[in-house]
Design an enzyme around this catalytic site. Structure first.
Site, mmCIF file in Angstrom:
data_model
loop_
_atom_site.group_PDB
_atom_site.id
_atom_site.type_symbol
_atom_site.label_atom_id
_atom_site.label_comp_id
_atom_site.label_asym_id
_atom_site.label_seq_id
_atom_site.Cartn_x
_atom_site.Cartn_y
_atom_site.Cartn_z
ATOM 1 N N ASP A 64 127.734 51.164 145.591
ATOM 2 C CA ASP A 64 126.687 51.909 144.901
ATOM 3 C C ASP A 64 127.334 53.188 144.404
ATOM 4 O OD1 ASP A 64 124.549 53.515 144.111
ATOM 5 O OD2 ASP A 64 123.230 52.806 145.716
ATOM 6 N N ASN A 91 130.182 51.705 133.102
ATOM 7 C CA ASN A 91 129.184 50.836 132.482
ATOM 8 C C ASN A 91 127.854 50.816 133.226
ATOM 9 O OD1 ASN A 91 128.153 48.277 131.023
ATOM 10 N ND2 ASN A 91 128.282 47.623 133.158
ATOM 11 N N SER A 138 126.983 54.459 126.605
ATOM 12 C CA SER A 138 125.750 55.192 126.331
ATOM 13 C C SER A 138 124.758 54.192 125.743
ATOM 14 C CB SER A 138 126.016 56.377 125.394
ATOM 15 O OG SER A 138 124.825 57.102 125.161
ATOM 16 N N SER A 139 124.056 54.561 124.695
ATOM 17 C CA SER A 139 123.039 53.686 124.106
ATOM 18 C C SER A 139 122.572 54.288 122.791
ATOM 19 C CB SER A 139 121.838 53.566 125.062
ATOM 20 O OG SER A 139 120.725 52.956 124.429
ATOM 21 N N TYR A 152 115.982 57.679 130.675
ATOM 22 C CA TYR A 152 117.086 56.849 130.203
ATOM 23 C C TYR A 152 117.750 57.455 128.970
ATOM 24 C CZ TYR A 152 119.588 52.744 128.406
ATOM 25 O OH TYR A 152 120.554 51.890 127.935
ATOM 26 N N LYS A 156 121.478 59.286 128.587
ATOM 27 C CA LYS A 156 122.472 58.667 127.703
ATOM 28 C C LYS A 156 122.977 59.669 126.668
ATOM 29 C CE LYS A 156 122.701 54.487 129.403
ATOM 30 N NZ LYS A 156 123.916 54.085 130.140
#
Length: 253
Positions: A64, A91, A138-139, A152, A156
């Protein structure tokens, strides 16, 4: 194309499914040794077994990333086993989208601090490598406002800023640092497969937003991550690579 990473060592967090697993696959296909981690012992064992006959070494660890001491020990143990580290990929994500207090905590501890602590533990080894590279996932939600804004998306965005700063700080030490921002990516057991079953209207609207008429695949993301990690991409640092099928509309200046 030879990415020049054969016999080098890559370290990947969250490497048992989805994009993470595809990244492990792609590194192995290029002849790199890989150490990966995930929280599920069964998934780690199954992934490790899948590479038992590979011509390179693939080692999984149950971990973890919120446990900083264990994360640091994993990095140190991996470097000792392989004689160093060359490429790290942060990731793992909590995928904590709803705006709740616990999701803020999980996003900060797993997505952001998981990345920061991985980097800090790895830097002494990356500095000794001739191809030191950091890539963090990231996103598109970190670049523009969408349904995942909140814990979230905010975290990111922070990852992009953190990695861009690292690129400047580490360039003189021969270490590159980049982010990759995937768009909506479909894979078995993933968020979008779940939404396809539970909220088909929302799923269809997400597909319709993309000019390609489909969601991405983990393999499409992984190919760019491994290229960006490799010495072939030696001049690329401080970049945020969007891989979204033209989903986002903003121009990066």
């Amino acid at each position: 194309m030879d990415l020049r990473i054969a016999n080098k060592t890559a370290l990947v967090t969250g490497g048992t499914k989805g994009i993470g697993r595809a990244i492990v696959d792609a590194f192995v296909a290029e002849g790199a040794n890989v150490a990966f981690c995930a929280r599920s012992a069964d998934e780690v064992a199954a992934t490790e077994a899948a590479f038992a006959s590979a011509p390179v070494t693939v080692v999984g660890t149950v971990l973890d990333v919120r446990d900083t001491a264990c994360l640091t020990a994993w990095v140190n143990d991996t470097a000792e086993r392989f004689g160093g580290l060359d490429m790290i990929v942060s990731n793992v994500s909590a995928l904590a989208i709803p705006d709740t207090a616990q999701n803020w905590v999980d996003s900060l501890e797993i997505d952001l601090m998981g990345t920061v602590n991985l980097v800090q533990a790895s830097l002494p080894f990356l500095e000794k490598s001739s191809a030191g590279s950091i890539v963090a996932l990231s996103s598109v939600s970190g670049r523009e406002v969408d349904f995942a804004s909140g814990p979230y998306g905010t975290v990111k965005t922070a990852i992009i800023g953190y990695i861009a700063g690292l690129a400047l700080q580490l360039a003189g030490r021969g270490i590159r640092a980049n982010t990759v921002s995937p768009g909506n990516t479909y894979h078995a057991g993933g968020v979008w497969e779940s939404l396809e079953a539970s909220d088909r209207e929302f799923f269809d609207s997400a597909v319709a937003l993309n000019p390609t008429g489909r969601l991405g695949t983990p393999q499409e993301i992984a190919a760019s991550v491994v290229f960006l990690s490799s010495p072939v991409s030696s001049r690329t640092t401080g970049a945020n690579l969007l891989i979204d099928g033209a989903l986002t509309r903003g121009i990066q200046l």
